[in-house]
Enzyme design. Structure first.
Site, PDB file in Angstrom:
ATOM      1  N   LYS A   1       0.838  -1.193   0.000  1.00 36.91           N
ATOM      2  CA  LYS A   1       0.000   0.000   0.000  1.00 36.91           C
ATOM      3  C   LYS A   1       0.876   1.248   0.000  1.00 36.91           C
ATOM      4  CE  LYS A   1      -3.897   2.032   2.580  1.00 36.91           C
ATOM      5  NZ  LYS A   1      -4.743   1.914   3.787  1.00 36.91           N
TER       6      LYS A   1
ATOM      7  N   GLU B   1     -18.567  -5.146  11.424  1.00 40.11           N
ATOM      8  CA  GLU B   1     -19.525  -4.365  12.201  1.00 40.11           C
ATOM      9  C   GLU B   1     -20.466  -5.251  13.014  1.00 40.11           C
ATOM     10  OE1 GLU B   1     -18.114  -2.028   8.700  1.00 40.11           O
ATOM     11  OE2 GLU B   1     -19.013  -4.026   8.935  1.00 40.11           O
TER      12      GLU B   1
ATOM     13  N   ARG C   1     -24.980  -2.005   8.739  1.00 40.92           N
ATOM     14  CA  ARG C   1     -24.602  -3.390   8.452  1.00 40.92           C
ATOM     15  C   ARG C   1     -24.797  -4.307   9.655  1.00 40.92           C
ATOM     16  NH1 ARG C   1     -19.027  -3.575   5.374  1.00 40.92           N
ATOM     17  NH2 ARG C   1     -20.196  -4.972   4.018  1.00 40.92           N
TER      18      ARG C   1
END
Length: 620
Positions: free
Chosen positions: A240, A327, A355
């Site tokens: 990344k 979540e 969610r």
């Protein structure tokens, strides 16, 4: 190098390039991503790390006949640049500009909308199954960041796909990061020899690990995957932030979202606001609560940075939990903590709380457990757009029995509201917006006796709901003391006019706009509801006495505070003229949140227009 990219208008142009031109194309893509994010901001790090992967995907697969689904859109800027959007990338995340994530309405090369993590494998399997059933050919590829393997939906998709005869291709973009470093056992397993056994035990052919920055190795692996007649995983190891030294040096997020920025005298200079945000202010009062009470615990689903909790994690490493992009698990984990006697605070974005709705209902509210939800990014979020707008939390939480919903107007409301929630013994919510803390208008600094005081309340309101206790604040005491942790009893009059013809009722920071709107209107009162549920019925019934009420909230008007107020008036046999202002019945796109508030009439001028129009209707 830029000339190489200027000649690419579609993926077919990528496939037409000679092999020796590809490194230059990758360098040009990185330069374009860095330049774009420097001008308008954006998700930089993940897209820089996926450049070679995306070039290789477009060399091997033919979109839109073949479908690429990205999980999520953070990694897909190179994909946008290669699919005909290069000339408009300077409009990224701006109103009427390029979408922040993926959107099929923007390009046929975007197979499916993607703004939330963990959806790609399930969606890709469904897309492939549907295509085969309808007689369509073409391959389907799910490009999944390893951070998505911290979420349960990805495993539901893997379970189903691994047992399917369909040749789904899953490309695992493994950079060991979500926004920050991944947590849990799966990310650690991926960097061991057990990765092969893991995916093969689920029914996949495993190809890898492959150097995700080696175009030749990637292309060979993807071609092998394309030729497979069964589900296959291509495991690519990437970095990344690759190619941008400031991102590579950022150990926390690898340049997840660095812009806007610019180079000055050889150094990177980022644009930063000088004021603290609501998230930072909440983190501060949460830290105070952690200091005071050893039972308080903080939980977040991979949002330590976004919710300003990194400092608290360093101070309280055993009491601040990052549970990954999970979540549902975060909410039920909090339920378990509460059942053990702890006081969990689940810090989560409004759009991500959606969610975990079943867990809120079944695991927290049904047993009445003492969980506090700190709902960040409630309301308009600006550049992140439709997938991240915090529009629905009030309306989907309001029906749940026993759940109290608080909304601070200013930063100094956070401490008393959090303290009240932590003392309540049951489930509660604090919703606060994205953005910096506002200035207080002059009248809030030297309050008159009837200003900034909680309204008196009867023990039971007309709907039969229990009422909060009367305020114990002495006359003239402002309810905005920075570290005040005394209980918050109910609504608060910001301006209380005897015999007012109209009352503006607001939730959250809109109270400041309402106060400005009423400044030139001597017959208008302003009531800060402070709670979306249960209502302060005495205050709202008083607001109806003038016959005209405008209710403004930064959330959907369908089922929100305004709907609750109308239900109260109907139950009480009252029929004042009521105007509801809020977010309309559409998915609001990306743009400048301040401009959108003006367009929706949620600024001071819009509230003033709405109030005057309501009064004029009666005089006609």
């Amino acid at each position: 190098m830029a000339d190489v990219l200027s000649g690419v208008a579609s993926p077919s142009d990528v496939r037409a390039l000679p092999e020796d031109a590809l490194p230059g194309l990758c360098e040009a893509l990185r330069e374009a991503i860095i330049t774009t994010c420097g001008r308008v901001g954006g998700h930089l790090g993940a897209s820089l790390g996926a450049v070679e992967l995306i070039v290789a995907l477009h060399r091997v697969f033919h979109t839109p006949q073949d479908a690429l689904l990205f999980d999520v859109g953070h990694q897909a800027y190179a994909h946008k640049l290669l699919t005909g959007r290069r000339d408009r990338m300077h409009t990224l995340r701006q109103a009427n500009g390029i979408a922040p994530f993926l959107d099929p309405r923007e390009s046929p090369h975007d197979a499916l909308a993607a703004g939330h993590a963990c959806t790609a494998i399930s969606a890709a399997l469904g897309l492939l199954s549907g295509r085969r059933q309808l007689g369509h050919s073409g391959h389907v590829v799910a490009v999944v960041g390893d951070g998505s393997l911290t979420g349960g939906l990805s495993f539901e998709g893997l379970n189903n796909a691994g047992g399917s005869p369909l040749p789904l291709v899953v490309v695992l973009n493994d950079n060991q990061m979500s926004i920050s470093a991944n947590v849990g056992a799966i990310p650690a397993l991926l960097r061991t020899r057990s990765a092969r056994a893991f995916f093969e035990s689920l029914g996949f052919t495993y190809l890898g690990p492959v150097d995700g920055h080696d175009l030749g190795a990637l292309t060979r692996a993807l071609r092998e995957a394309k030729a497979s007649s069964r589900p296959v995983v291509v495991h690519a190891l990437t970095k990344k932030g690759r190619g941008f030294p400031p991102a590579e040096a950022d150990e926390q997020t690898r340049g997840h979202a660095m812009g806007p920025y610019e180079w000055r005298d050889g150094k990177l200079v980022r644009s930063r606001g000088g004021r603290p945000t609501y998230s930072e202010a909440f983190a501060q009062v949460l830290g105070d609560a952690l200091e005071r009470d050893p039972r308080v615990v903080a939980v977040t689903p991979a949002m330590l940075e976004g919710s300003a909790l990194t400092g608290l994690k360093a101070r309280f490493p055993d009491r601040v939990h990052d549970v990954g992009i999970a979540e549902q698990h975060a909410v039920t984990f909090c339920a378990g903590l509460a059942a053990a006697g702890a006081k969990p605070v689940c810090v989560i974005y409004s759009t991500f709380l959606q969610r975990a709705y079943d867990q809120i209902v079944h695991d927290v509210c049904l047993p009445g457990l003492h969980v506090v939800f700190a709902v960040d990014r409630a309301g308009l979020v600006g550049a992140d757009g439709a997938t991240h707008q915090g529009a629905y939390d009030v309306s989907f939480l309001r029906p749940l029995p026993g759940l109290t919903q608080w909304a601070p107007m200013v930063g100094d409301d956070l401490a008393p509201m959090l303290a009240t929630a932590l003392q309540s013994g049951g489930p509660s919510v604090l919703r606060f917006p994205r953005g910096t803390l506002p200035d207080l208008p002059p009248e809030l600094g030297h309050a008159e006796p009837e200003v900034l005081r909680s309204s008196p309340a009867a023990s039971v309101g007309p709907s039969g709901l229990p009422k909060p206790a009367p305020s114990r604040e002495p006359p003239g005491t402002p309810a905005l003391a920075t570290q005040d942790t005394s209980p918050v009893p109910g609504a608060r009059w910001l301006k209380r006019v005897p015999g007012a013809r109209l009352t503006l009722v607001t939730l959250g920071p809109l109270g400041l706009s309402a106060l400005e709107a009423a400044r030139s209107e001597p017959e208008w009162s302003v009531l800060d509801a402070r709670r979306a549920w249960p209502l302060d019925e005495a205050a709202l019934l008083e607001a109806a006495e003038g016959g005209h009420v405008v209710v403004a909230e930064e959330g959907t008007v369908r089922g929100g505070l305004g709907s609750a107020v109308l239900e109260l008036y109907a139950a009480s046999g009252l029929s004042p003229r009521v105007k509801l202002l809020g977010m309309p019945d559409v998915f609001l796109p990306h743009g400048d949140a301040r401009v959108q508030r003006t367009q929706l009439g949620l600024d001071a001028a819009g509230l003033r227009r709405a109030g005057r129009a309501l009064l004029e209707e009666e005089s006609r």
